[in-house]
Design an enzyme around this catalytic site. Structure first.
Site, PDB file in Angstrom:
ATOM      1  N   HIS A  31       0.800  -1.173   0.086  1.00  0.00           N
ATOM      2  CA  HIS A  31       0.006   0.049   0.105  1.00  0.00           C
ATOM      3  C   HIS A  31       0.881   1.133   0.017  1.00  0.00           C
ATOM      4  O   HIS A  31       1.665   1.403  -0.931  1.00  0.00           O
ATOM      5  CB  HIS A  31      -1.008  -0.131   1.201  1.00  0.00           C
ATOM      6  N   HIS A  76      -1.966  -2.430  -9.755  1.00  0.00           N
ATOM      7  CA  HIS A  76      -2.969  -1.771  -8.681  1.00  0.00           C
ATOM      8  C   HIS A  76      -4.302  -2.819  -8.941  1.00  0.00           C
ATOM      9  O   HIS A  76      -4.725  -3.463  -9.803  1.00  0.00           O
ATOM     10  CB  HIS A  76      -3.416  -0.431  -9.382  1.00  0.00           C
ATOM     11  N   ASP A 112       2.696   5.290  -6.431  1.00  0.00           N
ATOM     12  CA  ASP A 112       3.687   5.537  -5.872  1.00  0.00           C
ATOM     13  C   ASP A 112       5.093   5.169  -6.632  1.00  0.00           C
ATOM     14  O   ASP A 112       6.253   5.733  -6.195  1.00  0.00           O
ATOM     15  CB  ASP A 112       3.731   4.161  -4.952  1.00  0.00           C
TER      16      ASP A 112
HETATM   17  N1  ACO Z   1       5.538  -6.842 -10.302  1.00  0.00           N
HETATM   18  C1  ACO Z   1       5.536  -7.862 -10.540  1.00  0.00           C
HETATM   19  N2  ACO Z   1       4.385  -8.875 -10.870  1.00  0.00           N
HETATM   20  C2  ACO Z   1       3.208  -8.216 -10.478  1.00  0.00           C
HETATM   21  C3  ACO Z   1       3.221  -7.018  -9.678  1.00  0.00           C
HETATM   22  C4  ACO Z   1       4.280  -6.092  -9.511  1.00  0.00           C
HETATM   23  N3  ACO Z   1       4.409  -5.014  -8.945  1.00  0.00           N
HETATM   24  N4  ACO Z   1       1.911  -6.585  -9.556  1.00  0.00           N
HETATM   25  C5  ACO Z   1       1.091  -7.585  -9.741  1.00  0.00           C
HETATM   26  N5  ACO Z   1       1.832  -8.597 -10.300  1.00  0.00           N
HETATM   27  C6  ACO Z   1       1.545  -9.792 -10.914  1.00  0.00           C
HETATM   28  C7  ACO Z   1       1.521 -10.941  -9.736  1.00  0.00           C
HETATM   29  O1  ACO Z   1       2.493 -11.647  -9.456  1.00  0.00           O
HETATM   30  C8  ACO Z   1       0.311 -11.797 -10.295  1.00  0.00           C
HETATM   31  O2  ACO Z   1       0.923 -12.558 -11.383  1.00  0.00           O
HETATM   32  P1  ACO Z   1       0.230 -14.256 -11.408  1.00  0.00           P
HETATM   33  O3  ACO Z   1      -1.081 -14.016 -11.902  1.00  0.00           O
HETATM   34  O4  ACO Z   1       1.221 -14.769 -12.493  1.00  0.00           O
HETATM   35  O5  ACO Z   1       0.261 -14.939 -10.180  1.00  0.00           O
HETATM   36  C9  ACO Z   1      -0.634 -10.717 -11.059  1.00  0.00           C
HETATM   37  O6  ACO Z   1       0.262  -9.771 -11.525  1.00  0.00           O
HETATM   38  C10 ACO Z   1      -1.856 -10.248 -10.186  1.00  0.00           C
HETATM   39  O7  ACO Z   1      -1.223  -9.739  -9.114  1.00  0.00           O
HETATM   40  P2  ACO Z   1      -2.186  -9.537  -7.844  1.00  0.00           P
HETATM   41  O8  ACO Z   1      -1.127  -9.058  -6.705  1.00  0.00           O
HETATM   42  O9  ACO Z   1      -3.205 -10.636  -7.793  1.00  0.00           O
HETATM   43  O10 ACO Z   1      -2.856  -8.280  -8.455  1.00  0.00           O
HETATM   44  P3  ACO Z   1      -3.552  -7.220  -7.794  1.00  0.00           P
HETATM   45  O11 ACO Z   1      -4.314  -6.523  -8.831  1.00  0.00           O
HETATM   46  O12 ACO Z   1      -4.507  -7.950  -6.661  1.00  0.00           O
HETATM   47  O13 ACO Z   1      -2.458  -6.702  -6.567  1.00  0.00           O
HETATM   48  C11 ACO Z   1      -1.217  -4.804  -5.918  1.00  0.00           C
HETATM   49  C12 ACO Z   1      -2.434  -5.155  -6.663  1.00  0.00           C
HETATM   50  C13 ACO Z   1      -1.022  -5.620  -4.447  1.00  0.00           C
HETATM   51  C14 ACO Z   1      -0.908  -3.397  -5.521  1.00  0.00           C
HETATM   52  C15 ACO Z   1       0.111  -5.654  -6.697  1.00  0.00           C
HETATM   53  O14 ACO Z   1       0.142  -5.139  -8.038  1.00  0.00           O
HETATM   54  C16 ACO Z   1       1.446  -5.319  -5.960  1.00  0.00           C
HETATM   55  O15 ACO Z   1       1.818  -5.932  -5.434  1.00  0.00           O
HETATM   56  N6  ACO Z   1       2.164  -4.151  -6.499  1.00  0.00           N
HETATM   57  C17 ACO Z   1       3.550  -3.710  -5.937  1.00  0.00           C
HETATM   58  C18 ACO Z   1       3.235  -3.010  -4.702  1.00  0.00           C
HETATM   59  C19 ACO Z   1       2.802  -1.740  -5.003  1.00  0.00           C
HETATM   60  O16 ACO Z   1       3.403  -0.931  -5.749  1.00  0.00           O
HETATM   61  N7  ACO Z   1       2.113  -1.073  -4.212  1.00  0.00           N
HETATM   62  C20 ACO Z   1       1.306   0.036  -4.191  1.00  0.00           C
HETATM   63  C21 ACO Z   1       0.014  -0.119  -4.898  1.00  0.00           C
HETATM   64  S1  ACO Z   1      -0.971   1.616  -4.969  1.00  0.00           S
HETATM   65  C22 ACO Z   1      -1.381   2.132  -3.335  1.00  0.00           C
HETATM   66  O17 ACO Z   1      -1.471   1.277  -2.558  1.00  0.00           O
HETATM   67  C23 ACO Z   1      -1.347   3.597  -3.153  1.00  0.00           C
END
Ligand code: ACO
Length: 392
Positions: A224, A263, A319
């Protein structure tokens, strides 16, 4: 007899749990709206004070109203003496987000309020929190470096005053304006994890301080608000890296995430990141610093990796762009998430008030989701208890 099987929705994705009139997101179109107004319009024309008023009160203020609101915030910036005294005893290694989480309950003690409060008192408390979170952040930064905290400067606006209290120099007006815009862009975001935490906590009729403390904890996590610090750590690690694309490839091949990408809702682009990208480019061009260019190399390499795997919805989020922007403003790494917090506190307080004072139709309810029990189960009579000496 078998145990009840529930319909599962991991992480509450797509579940509507309440009515809210505060903000709206269209994740497919990449649109974020506060109380009817697009964030780009607010970032172009508004101020954080005006936007905070909009979120809290539901409509844009008149000139007199925003002046009065800003004055109330200005008058509430100073902290109780005992809070400075406490901070001076805390370990200098404490993370600023932990300090905020520890300090807000102390503000509750200073307030000494009872439980039954009216809307006006909630608004006054919100003003206090919006005013004081920047002061706590700046004071802690100075205390941990062995310096005396600086008193808020009444001649300075909200963002400029924070930079003054943090850095001990009056900021360039353009820097203060840029930070003010960042605060606007982060001020609310519907039912994100931290806002939901705040609403969930106050649904028990706990205080606004308890709600904001919970929200701070949720925001601190690396998935987050804590992501901005991790993005900057990554860029610093990459500063001397010759082959950014190879670094990104290796990271993803190890199953690690590239911070600042993806996201839960935006699937075609985060409008806040798009806005900040223009700011980052301008700051990079003006300052001659390489951070924006480096972030673009990471973006290009990461998007190419995702495209190769057919993943076209994982895009840079807020971010990813706020990190180099804050770094170019001279913001220390671990102060980036607190800045997010003292912007988002306007949204948290608005949601807390909405939660507490919902009208009859949207009557507030104690949040109480279910979990599917997957533990030991021996039927409704329970498993047979055996004393310790009889256990194998
Ligand atoms: N890097 C690499 N792979 C990613 C990333 C990433 N930053 N984000 C998502 N993926 C991949 C996951 O590994 C997953 O792959 P798979 O289907 O092969 O297992 C797929 O994309 C879906 O990922 P989820 O985490 O289930 O996607 P979701 O949309 O639920 O998650 C989240 C969103 C938690 C923000 C995720 O993208 C993440 O962890 N990002 C990195 C942390 C980040 O930047 N957080 C800030 C978010 S914005 C905020 O809160 C203000």
């Amino acid at each position: 007899m078998s145990k009840e099987v529930h319909v599962k929705n991991i992480g509450l994705r797509g579940v509507t749990v309440a009515d809210s009139a505060i903000s709206f997101i269209d994740g497919e179109q990449g649109v974020l709206i506060y109380r009817g107004y697009r964030i780009e319009d607010l970032a172009d024309h508004s101020t954080f004070m005006e936007t905070a008023y909009l979120l809290l009160h539901g409509s844009l203020p008149t000139r007199e109203e925003v002046a009065g609101f800003s004055e109330q915030v200005r008058a509430a910036r100073e902290l109780p003496d005992f809070l400075y005294a406490c901070m001076k005893r805390w370990p200098v290694t404490a993370h600023p987000m932990d300090v905020l989480q520890a300090a807000v309950p102390l503000l509750a003690m200073a307030d000494g309020q009872g439980e039954a409060l009216d809307r006006d008192r909630y608004l006054a408390n919100s003003i206090g929190l919006i005013a004081k979170l920047p002061t706590i952040t700046a004071a802690w930064h100075r205390i941990r470096h062995g310096q005396e905290p600086l008193a808020p400067d009444d001649s300075l606006d909200h963002a400029a005053n924070f930079l003054w209290m943090l850095q001990g120099e009056k900021p360039h007006p353009e820097t203060a304006h840029d930070l003010d815009v960042c605060l606007i862009l982060h001020a609310d975001h519907t039912f994100n994890a931290s806002t939901f935490a705040a609403r969930e906590v106050v649904s028990t009729r706990a205080s606004i301080y308890a709600g904001v403390t919970a929200a701070l904890g949720a925001l601190s996590g690396s998935l987050h608000g804590g992501a901005n610090t991790r993005v900057m750590q990554m860029l610093l690690e990459l500063e001397d890296e010759d082959d950014v694309a190879a670094w990104v490839h290796a990271r993803l091949a190890q199953g690690k995430k590239v911070m600042g990408f993806g996201h839960a809702i935006y699937k075609t682009g985060d409008p806040r990141a798009a806005y900040l990208k223009k700011m980052g480019k301008r700051l990079g061009d003006h300052s001659g610093q390489n951070w924006f260019t480096l972030s673009q190399q990471v973006e290009d390499a990461t998007l190419a990796e995702f495209r190769a795997k057919g993943k076209t919805t994982i895009l840079p989020n807020v971010d990813f762009m706020s990190a180099p922007v804050y770094h170019m403003m001279g913001i220390p790494l671990d102060v980036m998430t607190p800045i997010f917090a003292f912007s988002r506190v306007a949204g948290w307080c608005s949601h807390i008030i909405e939660e507490q004072f919902a009208d009859a139709q949207g009557k507030p309810a104690l949040y109480r989701p279910k979990a599917e029990y997957v533990g030991e189960y021996c039927g409704l009579m329970g498993c047979e208890y055996s004393p310790p000496e009889e256990r194998g």
